[in-house]
Design an enzyme around this catalytic site. Sequence first.
Site, PDB file in Angstrom:
ATOM      1  N   PRO A  12       0.805  -1.229   0.000  1.00 54.16           N
ATOM      2  CA  PRO A  12       0.000   0.000   0.000  1.00 54.16           C
ATOM      3  C   PRO A  12       0.833   1.272   0.000  1.00 54.16           C
ATOM      4  CG  PRO A  12      -0.112  -1.119   2.135  1.00 54.16           C
ATOM      5  CD  PRO A  12       0.553  -2.064   1.178  1.00 54.16           C
ATOM      6  N   ASN A  13       0.365   2.243  -0.738  1.00 47.75           N
ATOM      7  CA  ASN A  13       0.910   3.600  -0.806  1.00 47.75           C
ATOM      8  C   ASN A  13       2.208   3.701  -1.615  1.00 47.75           C
ATOM      9  OD1 ASN A  13      -1.165   4.807   0.860  1.00 47.75           O
ATOM     10  ND2 ASN A  13      -0.244   3.703   2.574  1.00 47.75           N
ATOM     11  N   ARG A  20       5.179  11.060  -2.314  1.00 48.12           N
ATOM     12  CA  ARG A  20       5.010  10.671  -0.920  1.00 48.12           C
ATOM     13  C   ARG A  20       6.332  10.842  -0.161  1.00 48.12           C
ATOM     14  NH1 ARG A  20       4.805   4.472   1.216  1.00 48.12           N
ATOM     15  NH2 ARG A  20       4.063   4.955   3.311  1.00 48.12           N
ATOM     16  N   TYR A  25      11.537   8.549   0.985  1.00 53.14           N
ATOM     17  CA  TYR A  25      11.366   7.439   0.048  1.00 53.14           C
ATOM     18  C   TYR A  25      12.038   7.678  -1.312  1.00 53.14           C
ATOM     19  CZ  TYR A  25       7.908   5.810   3.438  1.00 53.14           C
ATOM     20  OH  TYR A  25       7.275   5.380   4.583  1.00 53.14           O
ATOM     21  N   ASN A  77       8.248  -5.407  -1.087  1.00 53.17           N
ATOM     22  CA  ASN A  77       8.098  -4.310  -0.135  1.00 53.17           C
ATOM     23  C   ASN A  77       6.626  -4.294   0.238  1.00 53.17           C
ATOM     24  OD1 ASN A  77       7.929  -2.053   1.403  1.00 53.17           O
ATOM     25  ND2 ASN A  77       9.016  -0.695  -0.019  1.00 53.17           N
ATOM     26  N   ALA A  80       3.281  -0.995   4.830  1.00 50.40           N
ATOM     27  CA  ALA A  80       2.765  -1.083   6.201  1.00 50.40           C
ATOM     28  C   ALA A  80       2.365  -2.511   6.594  1.00 50.40           C
ATOM     29  CB  ALA A  80       1.579  -0.142   6.372  1.00 50.40           C
ATOM     30  N   ASP A  90       2.124 -16.021   6.070  1.00 48.97           N
ATOM     31  CA  ASP A  90       1.653 -17.390   5.841  1.00 48.97           C
ATOM     32  C   ASP A  90       1.629 -17.738   4.356  1.00 48.97           C
ATOM     33  OD1 ASP A  90       1.425 -17.833   8.531  1.00 48.97           O
ATOM     34  OD2 ASP A  90      -0.763 -17.654   8.607  1.00 48.97           O
ATOM     35  N   GLU A 101      13.156  -9.148   1.214  1.00 49.72           N
ATOM     36  CA  GLU A 101      12.351  -8.036   1.741  1.00 49.72           C
ATOM     37  C   GLU A 101      13.129  -6.737   1.549  1.00 49.72           C
ATOM     38  OE1 GLU A 101      11.195  -8.568   5.833  1.00 49.72           O
ATOM     39  OE2 GLU A 101      10.698  -6.442   6.081  1.00 49.72           O
ATOM     40  N   HIS A 103      12.945  -2.362   1.967  1.00 52.61           N
ATOM     41  CA  HIS A 103      12.308  -1.113   2.384  1.00 52.61           C
ATOM     42  C   HIS A 103      13.137   0.056   1.902  1.00 52.61           C
ATOM     43  CE1 HIS A 103       9.383  -3.240   4.718  1.00 52.61           C
ATOM     44  NE2 HIS A 103      10.358  -3.986   5.172  1.00 52.61           N
ATOM     45  N   SER A 105      13.072   3.164   3.076  1.00 50.60           N
ATOM     46  CA  SER A 105      13.574   3.920   4.226  1.00 50.60           C
ATOM     47  C   SER A 105      14.229   2.960   5.217  1.00 50.60           C
ATOM     48  CB  SER A 105      12.416   4.657   4.908  1.00 50.60           C
ATOM     49  OG  SER A 105      11.505   3.726   5.475  1.00 50.60           O
ATOM     50  N   ARG A 110      13.206   4.691  12.509  1.00 49.48           N
ATOM     51  CA  ARG A 110      11.902   5.361  12.539  1.00 49.48           C
ATOM     52  C   ARG A 110      11.109   4.932  13.786  1.00 49.48           C
ATOM     53  NH1 ARG A 110       9.197   4.926   6.799  1.00 49.48           N
ATOM     54  NH2 ARG A 110       7.829   6.449   7.821  1.00 49.48           N
ATOM     55  N   ARG A 114       7.606   0.389  13.431  1.00 51.72           N
ATOM     56  CA  ARG A 114       8.160  -0.056  12.140  1.00 51.72           C
ATOM     57  C   ARG A 114       9.375  -0.961  12.307  1.00 51.72           C
ATOM     58  NH1 ARG A 114       5.442   3.344   8.407  1.00 51.72           N
ATOM     59  NH2 ARG A 114       4.951   5.350   9.369  1.00 51.72           N
TER      60      ARG A 114
HETATM   61  C1  DQA Z   1       8.266   1.141   3.828  1.00 54.14           C
HETATM   62  C2  DQA Z   1       8.337   1.290   5.353  1.00 54.14           C
HETATM   63  C3  DQA Z   1       6.996   1.008   6.001  1.00 54.14           C
HETATM   64  O1  DQA Z   1       7.081   1.169   7.410  1.00 54.14           O
HETATM   65  C4  DQA Z   1       5.956   1.993   5.460  1.00 54.14           C
HETATM   66  O2  DQA Z   1       4.684   1.681   6.005  1.00 54.14           O
HETATM   67  C5  DQA Z   1       5.922   2.034   3.990  1.00 54.14           C
HETATM   68  C6  DQA Z   1       7.167   1.991   3.230  1.00 54.14           C
HETATM   69  C7  DQA Z   1       9.587   1.505   3.140  1.00 54.14           C
HETATM   70  O3  DQA Z   1       9.754   1.125   1.984  1.00 54.14           O
HETATM   71  O4  DQA Z   1      10.415   2.195   3.723  1.00 54.14           O
HETATM   72  O5  DQA Z   1       4.858   2.216   3.394  1.00 54.14           O
HETATM   73  O6  DQA Z   1       8.001  -0.235   3.532  1.00 54.14           O
END
Ligand code: DQA
Length: 146
Positions: A12-13, A20, A25, A77, A80, A90, A101, A103, A105, A110, A114
């Site tokens: 998401p996002n 953003r 980011y 990624n 959240a 799962d 995985e 991220h 940031s 943070r 997180r």
């Molecule tokens: C994120 C870090 C997460 O905590 C956050 O909710 C995101 C982006 C990152 O790429 O840094 O949406 O996954």
Amino acid sequence: MTVRRVLVLQGPNLDLLGQREPERYGAGTLAELTARLDGLAAELGVSLEHFQSAHEGALVERVHQAARDGVDAAIVNAAAYTHTSIALRDAFLGTGLPFVEVHLSNVHAREPFRHGSLLADVAVGVIVGLKAEGYLLALRALAGAA
Ligand code: DQA
């Protein structure tokens, strides 16, 4: 592990990349990140599939589909959902789809909520804090070219 097909799974996002919190980011858009990954994938002889969703169930079902289709590994990624989704954890455990995985940031610098990940201990590896570069490193690592 020979990796020829890789799913890039974005939570998401992440469709808001570029607008953003760019200081956190990066200024690039999701389309730019996708294009950079596709360019590197072509060099490495890997085929990429991209999927972004704000819906937890859609992400879970995309993992299932990837495993059914014979995708070799994923770059994930989960945004959240990283911190909340037992269902996504799962899905990886249930399918056995290996993943890195990522991220953008440095989540460890943070808010405390997180710092935890429900995916990290079942991932092949974890890359945080390197913005878009982290995805490219993950792809190189999966392709065995790191
Ligand atoms: C994120 C870090 C997460 O905590 C956050 O909710 C995101 C982006 C990152 O790429 O840094 O949406 O996954």
